[in-house]
Write an enzyme that holds these catalytic residues in place. Structure first.
Site, PDB file in Angstrom:
ATOM      1  N   HIS A 275      -5.601  22.894  50.146  1.00  0.00           N
ATOM      2  CA  HIS A 275      -5.849  22.792  48.705  1.00  0.00           C
ATOM      3  C   HIS A 275      -7.224  23.354  48.367  1.00  0.00           C
ATOM      4  O   HIS A 275      -8.213  23.134  49.075  1.00  0.00           O
ATOM      5  CB  HIS A 275      -5.652  21.366  48.188  1.00  0.00           C
ATOM      6  CG  HIS A 275      -6.697  20.363  48.550  1.00  0.00           C
ATOM      7  ND1 HIS A 275      -7.840  20.161  47.802  1.00  0.00           N
ATOM      8  CD2 HIS A 275      -6.760  19.457  49.559  1.00  0.00           C
ATOM      9  CE1 HIS A 275      -8.556  19.185  48.333  1.00  0.00           C
ATOM     10  NE2 HIS A 275      -7.934  18.746  49.406  1.00  0.00           N
ATOM     11  N   ASP A 287     -14.014  18.887  51.723  1.00  0.00           N
ATOM     12  CA  ASP A 287     -12.730  18.525  51.093  1.00  0.00           C
ATOM     13  C   ASP A 287     -12.555  19.292  49.782  1.00  0.00           C
ATOM     14  O   ASP A 287     -12.934  18.815  48.734  1.00  0.00           O
ATOM     15  CB  ASP A 287     -12.704  17.021  50.832  1.00  0.00           C
ATOM     16  CG  ASP A 287     -11.378  16.550  50.268  1.00  0.00           C
ATOM     17  OD1 ASP A 287     -10.382  17.283  50.384  1.00  0.00           O
ATOM     18  OD2 ASP A 287     -11.343  15.448  49.697  1.00  0.00           O
ATOM     19  N   GLU A 320      -4.516  19.223  43.930  1.00  0.00           N
ATOM     20  CA  GLU A 320      -4.191  18.259  44.981  1.00  0.00           C
ATOM     21  C   GLU A 320      -4.856  16.927  44.708  1.00  0.00           C
ATOM     22  O   GLU A 320      -4.253  15.868  44.910  1.00  0.00           O
ATOM     23  CB  GLU A 320      -4.660  18.811  46.335  1.00  0.00           C
ATOM     24  CG  GLU A 320      -4.158  18.008  47.548  1.00  0.00           C
ATOM     25  CD  GLU A 320      -5.123  16.924  48.019  1.00  0.00           C
ATOM     26  OE1 GLU A 320      -4.808  16.234  48.993  1.00  0.00           O
ATOM     27  OE2 GLU A 320      -6.212  16.762  47.404  1.00  0.00           O
ATOM     28  N   GLU A 321      -6.090  16.984  44.224  1.00  0.00           N
ATOM     29  CA  GLU A 321      -6.853  15.756  44.048  1.00  0.00           C
ATOM     30  C   GLU A 321      -6.331  14.903  42.902  1.00  0.00           C
ATOM     31  O   GLU A 321      -6.755  13.758  42.746  1.00  0.00           O
ATOM     32  CB  GLU A 321      -8.331  16.090  43.817  1.00  0.00           C
ATOM     33  CG  GLU A 321      -9.013  16.780  44.988  1.00  0.00           C
ATOM     34  CD  GLU A 321      -9.231  15.867  46.180  1.00  0.00           C
ATOM     35  OE1 GLU A 321      -8.789  14.697  46.129  1.00  0.00           O
ATOM     36  OE2 GLU A 321      -9.841  16.315  47.160  1.00  0.00           O
ATOM     37  N   ASP A 349      -6.532  20.279  55.811  1.00  0.00           N
ATOM     38  CA  ASP A 349      -7.233  19.545  54.764  1.00  0.00           C
ATOM     39  C   ASP A 349      -8.403  18.808  55.403  1.00  0.00           C
ATOM     40  O   ASP A 349      -8.225  17.746  55.991  1.00  0.00           O
ATOM     41  CB  ASP A 349      -6.264  18.565  54.087  1.00  0.00           C
ATOM     42  CG  ASP A 349      -6.817  17.974  52.810  1.00  0.00           C
ATOM     43  OD1 ASP A 349      -8.015  18.151  52.552  1.00  0.00           O
ATOM     44  OD2 ASP A 349      -6.054  17.321  52.077  1.00  0.00           O
ATOM     45  N   HIS A 448     -15.654  12.824  48.977  1.00  0.00           N
ATOM     46  CA  HIS A 448     -15.487  12.563  47.546  1.00  0.00           C
ATOM     47  C   HIS A 448     -16.812  12.190  46.861  1.00  0.00           C
ATOM     48  O   HIS A 448     -16.831  11.345  45.968  1.00  0.00           O
ATOM     49  CB  HIS A 448     -14.438  11.478  47.296  1.00  0.00           C
ATOM     50  CG  HIS A 448     -13.040  11.993  47.390  1.00  0.00           C
ATOM     51  ND1 HIS A 448     -11.955  11.262  46.985  1.00  0.00           N
ATOM     52  CD2 HIS A 448     -12.537  13.174  47.838  1.00  0.00           C
ATOM     53  CE1 HIS A 448     -10.845  11.964  47.185  1.00  0.00           C
ATOM     54  NE2 HIS A 448     -11.183  13.135  47.706  1.00  0.00           N
TER      55      HIS A 448
END
Length: 505
Positions: A275, A287, A320-321, A349, A448
């Site tokens: 992603h 990420d 994706e998130e 990922d 994140h």
């Protein structure tokens, strides 16, 4: 990568039978007892050596620069995502591909302001978002004042899963449930149907519950740590809570980018995906800049080699998130014939986690949290495991739980696998012996966050996982026999000194 949550149940699914060998296909070539794989021509440098950590780092620097000049992130629907997509398309075109966009609409959910969860009786105690609780994705907005708590079968594995558990539920109370055997959306809907003003779900594992109630809830829904959940359950008769959730849901458009190798069998396609979007909180260089940069460099390098036996489709997923939207929308757009043309799916990922491990997605479903892997997924895992072993490197199964873009492919019956360097799990002493790093800390403490930057990427992790990933891509681009029973169409040249028992030279 999305925060962990049970998602749709995969256990007990019935994968569609994959295509088997057709008449006229040549027999499998065995060399010294090993399945033929690797470069189609002996004089070619293996893809595992052509895809270098230095080249991937250059892509990561460019993605980091794009994010820093475009609001600090590459989230879907932002300028950062659009410029990153243009970068990927430009590099693919320069390598000789004809990339195309798969566009889709989706429901974008956002928290418009910080959520409040606070104890107001018998004393005041504000709980902290991100430490004690999280707002579940696709939670509705709502306000509760001086709310009373009603635990719903919290001593069972199916807490909140059955409407009859709410038979005597007092309207307007807060439903407290424990994570268990059914989807969060089902629990929250049962609570809403019973007249609950809000739903609190606490984890059955020792970590903060970050979940989703897709496609949306009618009442506020929060995930809690097990400690807070048990505290509320034990003192439910005494405690009163204030809850304030402010969210929005809008219809938006986005896109994924795909590109196919010009050569290779059209009816035995190897899909390789990562992603491209980040979370809104930061640039997302691990990420999932790391996975996207690896897939991009693999595409660039594969284009410089002879045509593979099987077509390889490189995918850079959007959104994706926000719920695995891009990959789900792509798979949903394929008819039965086009789905059957896909031999397998490889997912990358996060491959540069700061305190990394070498995790191979658990195609054999050996771990308690894994489920639903179609036949052939275990063979994909073995290809990666064998490569790590050949390099003297330990690898471990990574839970195949549905938290990344392989989910839609598995649900369509397509064998799936991939690599992962770790996110919100904690490294053990034994894993420190295998990988180095720090015991007791998260595999990626910057996951994140705004600190998911190039400075916090572990390039040893990138080097090791990208070499294994490139080996797997090249292996399967030539031969998918152990995964779906299809052998190469090209006739191999086998020069041996005997014909049966008789010498021929």
């Amino acid at each position: 990568m999305r925060p962990s949550h049970p998602g749709p149940s995969l256990t007990g699914s019935s994968p569609r039978r994959r295509r088997t060998t057709t008449a006229g296909l040549t027999a499998l070539v065995l060399a010294a007892g090993t399945l033929a794989g690797g470069p189609a021509h002996a004089d070619e440098i293996p893809l595992s050596e052509r895809v270098t950590a230095e080249a991937i780092e250059a892509h990561l620097l460019n993605l980091d620069t794009i994010a820093s000049y475009n609001g600090g992130n590459r989230a879907s629907g932002t300028p950062g995502y659009d410029v990153a997509a243009q970068y990927v398309e430009n590099r693919l075109e320069r390598a000789g591909y004809e990339p195309y966009r798969h566009e889709y609409e989706y429901e974008a959910w956002r928290a418009e302001s910080p959520t409040v969860l606070s104890r107001v009786a018998p004393d005041e105690n504000p709980y902290r978002e991100g430490e004690h609780f999280e707002t579940m994705s696709y939670s509705a907005s709502g306000s509760v004042r001086d709310g009373e708590i009603v635990p719903v079968s919290t001593d069972t594995d199916d807490s909140g899963c059955a409407p009859e558990q709410f038979a005597d539920f007092p309207e307007g109370r807060i439903a407290l449930m424990k994570r268990g055997s059914c989807a969060f959306g089902e629990k929250v809907q049962n609570a809403a149907d019973a007249g609950a003003s809000a739903a609190l779900i606490y984890n059955n594992e020792d970590e903060l519950l970050m979940g989703t109630v897709e496609p949306g809830s009618e009442i506020p829904a929060l995930g809690l740590t097990p400690a807070l959940g048990e505290e509320l359950a034990d003192q439910a008769d005494e405690l009163r809570l204030d809850i304030e959730v402010d969210t929005s849901l809008t219809t938006e458009r986005s896109y994924s980018i795909l590109a196919d190798t010009p050569g290779g069998s059209d009816d035995n396609v190897v899909v390789v995906g990562a992603h491209l979007d980040s979370v809104e909180e930061g640039p997302g260089i691990n990420d999932n800049g790391s996975g996207s940069a690896f897939v991009l460099e693999s595409a660039v390098q594969l284009a410089q080699q002879e045509d593979p036996n099987n077509k390889v489709r490189f995918a850079f997923w959007g959104t994706e998130e926000s719920g695995l939207v891009g990959s789900n929308e792509y798979v949903a757009s394929l008819d039965e014939d086009r789905l059957d043309d896909i031999a397998l799916y490889l997912n990358f990922d996060m491959i540069g986690s700061h305190n990394y491990g070498r995790f191979v997605l658990d195609g054999r479903m050996e771990l308690p949290g894994s489920g639903g892997a179609p036949s052939g997924s275990g063979a994909i895992a073995k290809i990666f495991e064998d490569y790590f072993a050949s390099q003297g490197q330990v690898s471990e199964p990574g839970v195949l739980s549905g938290r990344s873009d392989y989910l839609a492919f598995m649900q369509a019956g397509i064998p799936s696998g991939g690599l992962f360097s770790g996110a919100d799990g904690t490294k053990t002493a034994e894993q420190v012996e295998w990988y180095g790093g720090t015991e007791g800390e998260l595999f990626d403490p910057y996951y994140h966050t705004a600190e998911d930057t190039l400075e916090n990427i572990n390039m040893d992790s990138v080097a090791e996982l990208s070499a294994a990933g490139a080996h797997g891509i090249e292996f399967l681009a030539e031969n998918t026999l152990p995964v779906n029973g299809v052998t190469p169409l090209s006739q191999p040249v086998v020069d041996l000194p005997r014909l049966g028992d008789a010498w021929v030279r």
